[in-house]
Design an enzyme around this catalytic site. Structure first.
Site, mmCIF file in Angstrom:
data_model
loop_
_atom_site.group_PDB
_atom_site.id
_atom_site.type_symbol
_atom_site.label_atom_id
_atom_site.label_comp_id
_atom_site.label_asym_id
_atom_site.label_seq_id
_atom_site.Cartn_x
_atom_site.Cartn_y
_atom_site.Cartn_z
ATOM 1 N N HIS A 1 -0.968 11.071 -7.485
ATOM 2 C CA HIS A 1 -1.623 9.820 -7.850
ATOM 3 C C HIS A 1 -3.040 9.808 -7.322
ATOM 4 O O HIS A 1 -3.296 10.166 -6.168
ATOM 5 C CB HIS A 1 -0.876 8.615 -7.268
ATOM 6 N N ASP B 1 5.462 -5.940 -9.386
ATOM 7 C CA ASP B 1 4.063 -5.557 -9.213
ATOM 8 C C ASP B 1 3.186 -6.160 -10.307
ATOM 9 O O ASP B 1 2.063 -6.591 -10.043
ATOM 10 C CB ASP B 1 3.930 -4.035 -9.210
ATOM 11 N N ARG C 1 -2.967 -11.446 -7.486
ATOM 12 C CA ARG C 1 -3.950 -10.874 -6.562
ATOM 13 C C ARG C 1 -5.338 -10.833 -7.197
ATOM 14 O O ARG C 1 -6.348 -11.045 -6.531
ATOM 15 C CB ARG C 1 -3.520 -9.465 -6.151
ATOM 16 N N SER D 1 2.018 -1.535 -3.969
ATOM 17 C CA SER D 1 1.860 -1.508 -5.425
ATOM 18 C C SER D 1 1.903 -0.071 -5.937
ATOM 19 O O SER D 1 2.646 0.252 -6.873
ATOM 20 C CB SER D 1 0.537 -2.167 -5.817
ATOM 21 N N LYS E 1 5.606 1.989 -7.673
ATOM 22 C CA LYS E 1 5.611 2.567 -9.021
ATOM 23 C C LYS E 1 5.916 4.058 -8.994
ATOM 24 O O LYS E 1 6.644 4.574 -9.855
ATOM 25 C CB LYS E 1 4.268 2.287 -9.699
#
Length: 374
Positions: A82, A161, A168, A183, A187
């Site tokens: 990621h 999320d 947010r 978050s 995922k």
């Protein structure tokens, strides 16, 4: 249990229990907790922070708020990568097929663009015919055959999320480290990853502009992995200027093909970051014991053309026209009606990055010095 009591508890700086956090997420997703109360909780978390255990509990509760993908039938350790995003960051299209060519299993669910940057799915869809919306059966089949597939996230993956991020965004709580970490990790974990490599960008073109904030985020996500029994590695990379020389979905695909074809210098920043991430992915899956061994395997896959073949096969199996992904046709992917030259006022030169690694248990930090402008 009253949610107002939990808001007050966190606002006073106290630690929320696992059961309280799980109840909070379950009730919020079910619509029993209104947005205005959750907004107050998010602000309390921003101001008072969460410890590592709280953040891990929040991640787990969010992860189980919807579908959780089971990839246990796929061979080997399932590894995901990621990036927190940046301009010219096309690393997934390079490193994922290279790792697959080294024997890795990269079953990746990716996202679309965030802010001013294009996401991996957007880049893939610039290749004619490519479908990132695959059934789980098709997804597994592609990974088993090719070692790598990149698809979009399912509609019911981590619904907590989706709801919390919307809040947010309008309550100025996006920058909370525990909320960012939970978050991202919820995922990744819900997507079925056994091991995760995190590329946390820092600099003027990154979400985390200050290096200290990037390190704080990276460390928190590694801690989540440790609490939940996942092998997680994180690197901090510079984003004070575009990572590659191309900006734009099709142009970045072109640059990825050029890298995998050996047409880009191995000293280029984009190639170096891809090799760095690939080394970590091979190490967390047990396919390499050292960075040096991992780099040697990745370079073998690069020089032999096997990495490019994996990318071409992935596009073909996902319905795309893989014939574009070669040096002979790649320019056709970027055909436009008009070209406009934009010239710099003066020449510039970028120096190679300086790498100073240090390794800890379950983590690998790579401190990156910014590329200097001459």
């Amino acid at each position: 249990m009253r949610f107002v009591d939990l808001i007050e508890k966190k606002a006073e700086g106290a630690v929320l229990s696992e059961s309280e956090i799980k109840w909070m997420i379950t009730e919020y997703v079910a619509g029993e907790i209104p947005d205005y109360q959750m907004s107050a909780m998010l602000m309390a978390i921003l101001q008072k922070d969460m410890n590592a255990k709280e953040t891990a509990d929040l991640t787990m509760a969010m992860m189980h708020s919807g579908d959780v993908v089971d990839l246990s039938d796929l061979p080997g350790v399932k590894v995901d990568k990621h990036s927190t995003g940046g301009v010219g960051d096309t690393t997934t299209l390079i490193v994922a097929p290279l790792v697959a060519a080294c024997g890795g299993t990269v079953a990746k669910m990716s996202g679309r663009g965030l802010g001013h940057t294009g996401g991996t799915l957007d880049k893939l869809e610039s290749i004619p015919g490519t479908s990132v919306e695959q059934s789980m059966e098709s997804f597994r089949k592609i990974v088993k055959e090719n070692g790598v597939a990149v698809i979009g996230q399912s509609g019911n993956l981590v619904p907590a999320d989706k709801k919390m991020y919307a809040l947010r965004d309008v309550t100025a709580t996006v920058r909370s480290i525990p909320l960012i970490a939970s978050s991202i990790m919820s995922k990744k974990l819900a997507s079925g990853a056994d091991a995760i490599v995190l590329d946390v960008k820092t600099g003027s073109g990154a979400f985390m502009r200050e290096k200290k904030d990037a390190f704080a985020l990276a460390e928190r996500m590694v801690e989540i992995g440790s609490h939940l029994g996942r092998n997680v590695s994180a690197v901090i990379t510079d984003m004070n200027q575009p990572l590659g020389n191309a900006v734009g979905n099709a142009l970045e695909v072109k640059e990825a093909v050029e890298v995998l074809s050996g047409a880009v210098s191995e000293d280029a920043a984009l190639v170096q970051v891809c090799l760095l991430l690939g080394e970590q992915m091979l190490m967390v899956t047990g396919l390499a014991d050292t960075r040096e061994e991992g780099r040697e395997k990745l370079l073998d896959a690069l020089h032999s053309g096997e990495g490019l073949k994996r990318l071409q096969n992935m596009i073909r199996l996902q319905g795309g026209d893989s014939s574009y992904l070669c040096m002979e046709r790649i320019d056709e992917l970027c055909t436009v009606k008009q070209y406009v030259d934009v010239c710099a006022e003066k020449a510039a030169m970028f120096l190679p990055w300086i790498r100073k690694p240090s390794v800890r248990q379950r983590r690998c930090w790579v401190r990156e010095e910014p590329r200097k402008r001459m």
